[in-house]
Scaffold this motif. Sequence first.
Motif, PDB file in Angstrom:
ATOM      1  N   TYR C 462       0.829  -1.204   0.000  1.00  0.00           N
ATOM      2  CA  TYR C 462       0.000   0.000   0.000  1.00  0.00           C
ATOM      3  C   TYR C 462       0.859   1.247   0.000  1.00  0.00           C
ATOM      4  O   TYR C 462       1.982   1.258   0.495  1.00  0.00           O
ATOM      5  CB  TYR C 462      -0.877   0.049   1.266  1.00  0.00           C
ATOM      6  CG  TYR C 462      -2.042  -0.879   1.242  1.00  0.00           C
ATOM      7  CD1 TYR C 462      -1.910  -2.187   1.686  1.00  0.00           C
ATOM      8  CD2 TYR C 462      -3.288  -0.461   0.789  1.00  0.00           C
ATOM      9  CE1 TYR C 462      -2.988  -3.047   1.658  1.00  0.00           C
ATOM     10  CE2 TYR C 462      -4.366  -1.320   0.771  1.00  0.00           C
ATOM     11  CZ  TYR C 462      -4.201  -2.614   1.203  1.00  0.00           C
ATOM     12  OH  TYR C 462      -5.259  -3.463   1.173  1.00  0.00           O
ATOM     13  N   LEU C 463       0.302   2.328  -0.555  1.00  0.00           N
ATOM     14  CA  LEU C 463       0.866   3.657  -0.383  1.00  0.00           C
ATOM     15  C   LEU C 463      -0.068   4.437   0.516  1.00  0.00           C
ATOM     16  O   LEU C 463      -1.286   4.316   0.399  1.00  0.00           O
ATOM     17  CB  LEU C 463       0.955   4.401  -1.728  1.00  0.00           C
ATOM     18  CG  LEU C 463       1.964   3.928  -2.749  1.00  0.00           C
ATOM     19  CD1 LEU C 463       1.856   4.800  -3.985  1.00  0.00           C
ATOM     20  CD2 LEU C 463       3.367   3.971  -2.201  1.00  0.00           C
ATOM     21  N   ALA C 464       0.543   5.221   1.425  1.00  0.00           N
ATOM     22  CA  ALA C 464      -0.257   6.153   2.227  1.00  0.00           C
ATOM     23  C   ALA C 464       0.029   7.542   1.679  1.00  0.00           C
ATOM     24  O   ALA C 464       1.188   7.969   1.653  1.00  0.00           O
ATOM     25  CB  ALA C 464       0.120   6.058   3.693  1.00  0.00           C
ATOM     26  N   VAL C 465      -0.985   8.240   1.183  1.00  0.00           N
ATOM     27  CA  VAL C 465      -0.790   9.516   0.492  1.00  0.00           C
ATOM     28  C   VAL C 465      -1.487  10.615   1.282  1.00  0.00           C
ATOM     29  O   VAL C 465      -2.695  10.529   1.529  1.00  0.00           O
ATOM     30  CB  VAL C 465      -1.379   9.455  -0.935  1.00  0.00           C
ATOM     31  CG1 VAL C 465      -1.056  10.736  -1.672  1.00  0.00           C
ATOM     32  CG2 VAL C 465      -0.844   8.247  -1.671  1.00  0.00           C
ATOM     33  N   GLU C 466      -0.726  11.641   1.658  1.00  0.00           N
ATOM     34  CA  GLU C 466      -1.312  12.778   2.375  1.00  0.00           C
ATOM     35  C   GLU C 466      -1.768  13.812   1.356  1.00  0.00           C
ATOM     36  O   GLU C 466      -0.966  14.257   0.527  1.00  0.00           O
ATOM     37  CB  GLU C 466      -0.279  13.436   3.285  1.00  0.00           C
ATOM     38  CG  GLU C 466       0.195  12.585   4.435  1.00  0.00           C
ATOM     39  CD  GLU C 466       1.311  13.285   5.214  1.00  0.00           C
ATOM     40  OE1 GLU C 466       1.731  14.384   4.806  1.00  0.00           O
ATOM     41  OE2 GLU C 466       1.776  12.722   6.220  1.00  0.00           O
ATOM     42  N   THR C 467      -3.035  14.186   1.424  1.00  0.00           N
ATOM     43  CA  THR C 467      -3.516  15.221   0.502  1.00  0.00           C
ATOM     44  C   THR C 467      -4.041  16.413   1.281  1.00  0.00           C
ATOM     45  O   THR C 467      -4.589  16.267   2.374  1.00  0.00           O
ATOM     46  CB  THR C 467      -4.651  14.695  -0.396  1.00  0.00           C
ATOM     47  OG1 THR C 467      -5.648  14.110   0.449  1.00  0.00           O
ATOM     48  CG2 THR C 467      -4.146  13.670  -1.372  1.00  0.00           C
ATOM     49  N   ILE C 468      -3.827  17.586   0.676  1.00  0.00           N
ATOM     50  CA  ILE C 468      -4.289  18.819   1.287  1.00  0.00           C
ATOM     51  C   ILE C 468      -5.445  19.345   0.431  1.00  0.00           C
ATOM     52  O   ILE C 468      -5.285  19.504  -0.781  1.00  0.00           O
ATOM     53  CB  ILE C 468      -3.176  19.890   1.294  1.00  0.00           C
ATOM     54  CG1 ILE C 468      -1.910  19.308   1.908  1.00  0.00           C
ATOM     55  CG2 ILE C 468      -3.633  21.137   2.025  1.00  0.00           C
ATOM     56  CD1 ILE C 468      -0.730  20.239   1.782  1.00  0.00           C
ATOM     57  N   PRO C 469      -6.581  19.617   1.032  1.00  0.00           N
ATOM     58  CA  PRO C 469      -7.699  20.149   0.229  1.00  0.00           C
ATOM     59  C   PRO C 469      -7.437  21.609  -0.136  1.00  0.00           C
ATOM     60  O   PRO C 469      -6.649  22.304   0.514  1.00  0.00           O
ATOM     61  CB  PRO C 469      -8.897  20.011   1.172  1.00  0.00           C
ATOM     62  CG  PRO C 469      -8.308  20.048   2.531  1.00  0.00           C
ATOM     63  CD  PRO C 469      -6.939  19.441   2.436  1.00  0.00           C
TER      64      PRO C 469
END
Lengths: 252, 342, 511
Positions: C462-469
Amino acid sequence: MSFRRLLRRWQGALLSIVGIVATVWLGVNGQLGLYIHPRYFVFTMVMAVIAAALVVAAFALVPAAEDEHELLDDGGGRWAWLWSAGSILIIVSATVGLLVLPPATLTTATVAKRDLNGSTSNLTQSEADSLVGGDYSTFTVRDWSSLLRQGAGEDFFADKTATVTGFVTPDTSDPENVFFVARFVVACCAVDAQPVGIPVYYPGWQDEYPIDSWVAIESGFDTNPSIISEETIALVPSEITPTDQPAQPYVY
Amino acid sequence: MNMSQTIAGRPPAARRRPGRGLTVGLVIIGLVILLRAFAPQTPADTLADTARDFVTLSISVVIESLPFVFLGIVLSIMVQIWLPEGFLLRRLPKNPAARRVVLSLLGMLLPVCECGNVPLARGLIAKGLTVGESMTFLFAAPILNPVTIITTQQAFGWDSGILVWRIAGGFLIANLIGYIYSRHPKPESLLTPRFQDACALGDHHDAADGKIKRSAGLFTKETSAMLPALFIGAGLAGLIQTAVSRDVLVTLGSNPVWSVLALMALAFVVSICSNVDAFFILSFGATFMPGAIVAFLVFGPMIDIKMLALLRTTFTAKTLVQLTLIVALCSAALGLAINYVV
Amino acid sequence: MTTAPRVRTRFSAVPRAPPGTIDRMNRESSAHAAAPEPAAAARSVRLAARRFRRLFSATVAVLILLVAGLAVANFKQGPRLASAEINLEAAVARGNPRLLLTANQPLAEVKAGQVTVSPATEVSTSVTDRALTVEFAGILRYNTVYTVTVTDVASTTQSATSTLDYEFTTPDIDIYALQRDSRVGDAGAKRPDTVRRTTLQGRGDGDIVFSAPRIQQYVALENHLAAVTLAEDDTATLEVVSFAGGENVQVPVPSAGVIENLAASPSKHLIAYTFTSAPAAEGRRYDRTPFVYDLTEYSGLPAEVTGVDGLPMTVMDLGFVPDSTSLVVQNAGQTLFLIDMLGDALLTPLGEHDEMRGFVPGTRALVVADPDQGSTIDLADGAVTTLDLASSLLDGSAYPGKLVLLNEKGRYARLFLQETGDINQLASLIAVTDAGDSSVAFMPASDSSRVRDFCVSPNGQYLAVETIPAAGLGDNYPTLPAFSGMTTSLVDLDRGTSSRSVSGFLPDWCA
């Protein structure tokens, strides 16, 4: 004729005496642990005492020889001397084996006959898992060898110190540099003892520590520096202390 | 009927001088203790490793088994001499099949060793049991015996069902034999014309001697019959473990068919008392399959060289051959079935 | 009359039989015999004899057939599976897990080709006596049912073969995330920051395992959580929380200052961090000095990690070698060192590199980056291998960002920023590339969101991806600032889909 009958009647009592004296002697000297599991100590000594009482009663009360009504297999007169010779042979070898020869523990010859670190002597995966996180200083040879067999990697052993006592037996794949500090694991009696051991890297150990001598080692684990040895992880001690054979040499 | 008066030539002096026998006995015991005391205490290097291990393994079988053998003999003495006779026999059920079942379990209440089995069976015939029923008792009692069950459980625990199948196998085979021979038209033809028994105290001595003396006498008889076989068996166990190469043992022991046959042959040869044969076969526990071990533990107590010699005094040779055949086939079937399933 | 008549035989003495018994029985039997005719009696005996012979022969015949049949069945049956053992926790955490299959007979050699695993995994086999060890290459996936089938298994004593099969399910893994809360609560004070824990298979954000007014960062250990919390004046404190309950432990810091680069070696109960003294603090000045704290040590004091010749070090980055007590640090001169925290803490230099980028999942290979190339350093022997990576489909059309290696064979994931129609906005894309194939694995759901960081799970699945709205507001924390409304999405690299996301950022995989 009467000697034969005498022998046939009393061979049991004689063998009992040999067995009882051997058992009581071992028990008094604390050497019963060489042959049987500790849970039988009390029972063995009690039965030996009861049997001794019966033997003494037998000598006192039972007539030395019986008359014709008691004969077994008497139609074989030619071979009767063979039975007597056999009885004498059994009594003599029992005496020599139990009374004359000194008590000893199993040696490296048995290690070669049985599987060192075979699957029956090691702990199961779940038992080994429950060991992890325990007090490593109390681990025995069996605990460590089980963890080694389960495939706990070098990273697991990197910070652990083993404090173990065992006898010296050579590593068949690299006898000059590596030996096993081994013990026998006994489930019920010495007759089913299976050997377990931890490899120790110590070049030239044969000059200092004879095979089957007992040693105490306190050391950390490392990759086995010996390339030819089949063991990948071994104890690499800086010093090894010879000790006496413990009163209970087997691991239960 | 005072039988003691019919005995001729019995020196009365022997009965009135226990002191002499006692002295002899104590002297022998003292000599043996001295021998042990003066023998070397530390292992010298005179014996080769293999020889030393042979001795250690044999001694371990002896020391482990001896207390249980003595226990069996003590119980046997208590049953044969101190228990009121015929007490239990009056309470047997009437139905023949049920009688055989109860007789198989009688061994639990009347624990006797192999040597005590045969005279007890004879006594049972004398008290009214049929030959078939006494056969059931004869074959079930060595296995369905508290000491045997305890030692089997101590040696093997509960794994692989060895204990369970030993008990079930012994029970089933004994009842099968009893059933078959209950159908025999002339059961008396199965017995030898003269009953001779090596083990029984001459019946004519019974009434006259005290119970303690009879106990001591029975002790002498039982030990003389059982201890030589125990020592020989222990030596054989040690010998096989050290002399036979491991490859041979493993090859034989891990084959589901040959392992059964090999251990049955061993059971026939090694006439070790059923009370402690579990300790003997334990040395093979790691290399042989469980079905073979069960076959050994079921066949051995029923039929082996010593047992055949004892039974020969009671049953005809033809009967013994038939019995051996059935018991051997049943044990083999049980062992093979266990190897197939477990 | 179904039973044979009771037998009275003559022996030398019958103790209890009353006198005359035998005579009476003889008279009885002769009385019996006298009633029917002698010929009929003899015939009935002969019939009974024949019935007995038939019964006996039938029994023997049945037994012989039974024995023969069982013998043949045993000869034809191959070895059977007696037990199977595998350490499931280790199978998803460390490389090359082993499955131990024990049969009821000693086994002949088994080749890797005889083993089929579904889902397909490379294996290697070895046989000792009754045990067959199947070693899987790589790390196993989470929450997957593995079926291992071994065909043509024979024992050493017979030629009959059989098939062994075994099925096991790998466990789930915990997902931690940090949620910074800038909102004001009912009492007028800022709501506390929280660290939550859930699992891959779970739903929602999970339970709160730690909360404090201002949490800068955290690391998760097996039974503990270590977190850097900030006071109102931005002074840092390091707290260790035990999941088993009990008081939180405050790790002593030399003075007021800044704590950064928090890292942990969970299986060894070690945490490491760098400490910089505040300008106004008294006493010795620390400048990004590395410390290591052992949770199991009773003294409870962190130990300073010194550099060459025992002199203090200034460290740009640090990280633990997975599952070990060794620490990799990069000092101010960009030299990397490997330090074994046991014993004398000797330093092994690993060379000068621009950046250290973590480890290839399941291995001890450290990924490092230089301006013109990337390399891996095998920490076992120090060998440096230049990365020769396949080109990604986005290589020409987007600006390349962070690169993460997914396995030892050169599979990697890379963040790309691509120009869109709006010159103020760059779209974030993560592309996964290996020798044969390159595809976009992740795009934020909304075009205006952007990816801040991503990292790979310990088993590379898995990849854990941090996204900013787009509407995210900065929280102005001095170290590791973040934005409100950040989410962490979990991308399944096998399927290329992202079906799970949690609120918050800084998943424990990225520490």
